[in-house]
Design a protein around this motif. Sequence first.
Motif, short mmCIF file in Angstrom:
data_model
loop_
_atom_site.label_atom_id
_atom_site.label_comp_id
_atom_site.label_asym_id
_atom_site.label_seq_id
_atom_site.Cartn_x
_atom_site.Cartn_y
_atom_site.Cartn_z
N HIS A 1 -28.72 28.70 -4.44
CA HIS A 1 -28.55 27.47 -5.23
C HIS A 1 -29.20 26.29 -4.49
N HIS A 2 -29.69 25.35 -5.28
CA HIS A 2 -30.18 24.07 -4.75
C HIS A 2 -29.47 22.96 -5.53
N VAL A 3 -28.35 22.53 -5.01
CA VAL A 3 -27.55 21.49 -5.64
C VAL A 3 -28.06 20.13 -5.17
N TYR A 4 -28.15 19.17 -6.09
CA TYR A 4 -28.65 17.86 -5.65
C TYR A 4 -27.89 16.73 -6.33
N ALA A 5 -28.03 15.55 -5.73
CA ALA A 5 -27.52 14.31 -6.31
C ALA A 5 -28.35 13.17 -5.76
N TYR A 6 -28.56 12.16 -6.59
CA TYR A 6 -29.23 10.95 -6.09
C TYR A 6 -28.72 9.71 -6.80
N ARG A 7 -28.83 8.59 -6.10
CA ARG A 7 -28.46 7.28 -6.63
C ARG A 7 -29.59 6.31 -6.35
N LEU A 8 -29.92 5.48 -7.33
CA LEU A 8 -31.02 4.54 -7.20
C LEU A 8 -30.58 3.15 -7.65
N ARG A 9 -31.07 2.14 -6.97
CA ARG A 9 -30.84 0.76 -7.43
C ARG A 9 -31.59 0.51 -8.73
N GLN A 10 -32.78 1.07 -8.85
CA GLN A 10 -33.61 0.88 -10.03
C GLN A 10 -32.90 1.46 -11.26
#
Length: 209
Positions: free
Chosen positions: A51-60
């Motif tokens: 598995h390749h689990v991901y998460a991201y947060r951006l100001r944009q």
Amino acid sequence: MQGYRTVSQEASRELIQKRSRFIGQIRPVSSEEEAAAFIQQVKAQYWDASHHVYAYRLRQGQTQRYSDDGEPQGTAGLPVLEVLSKSDTTDVVVVVTRYFGGVLLGTGGLVHAYSGTARLALEAAGPVERIPCLTASLVCSYSQYGKVAALIPAAGGTVDDTLFTAGVELRFTIEPHQLPLLNRQLADATRGEVQAQATGECFISRPVV
């Protein structure tokens, strides 16, 4: 401009949980395109992983996204995202790669493993506060240079460049609320002859303590 929290560098950390290997990789990013490129890079690097689990947060656009990548819903991507949101970290992407070790972890075990790996990676990446600042400059005479140069760091500024020509030009970075104070001190020290002018805006990084 508003300040924000992010990470200073790319980092990687591993966690072993009941023979499953979890590899957490993190990188500062500023767009969804950069986040997607990093996710694909990790998938290519560990092409044989479960598995390749991901998460991201951006100001944009105040964007945040996550993927469980086949793990039970709510046990993987969301816990990774919550590590970022609870620490108020943004402009960052985390990918947690799992090599299945043959032992089922259960819902609680998966949440613990994915969130724990993300937290280790976040700590390793050097969390920083990005502080909004002004770029500024001033010009003084050679006779005034010593006392003027000393006032800038005393007011919390950082001298970035010094040019010696007919006079001395100092270019520096300072927090907005400190510039009026610096100008009052400059006026007192030089009988009103030297004043600093803001030339632009920028961010400076300070480690999160």
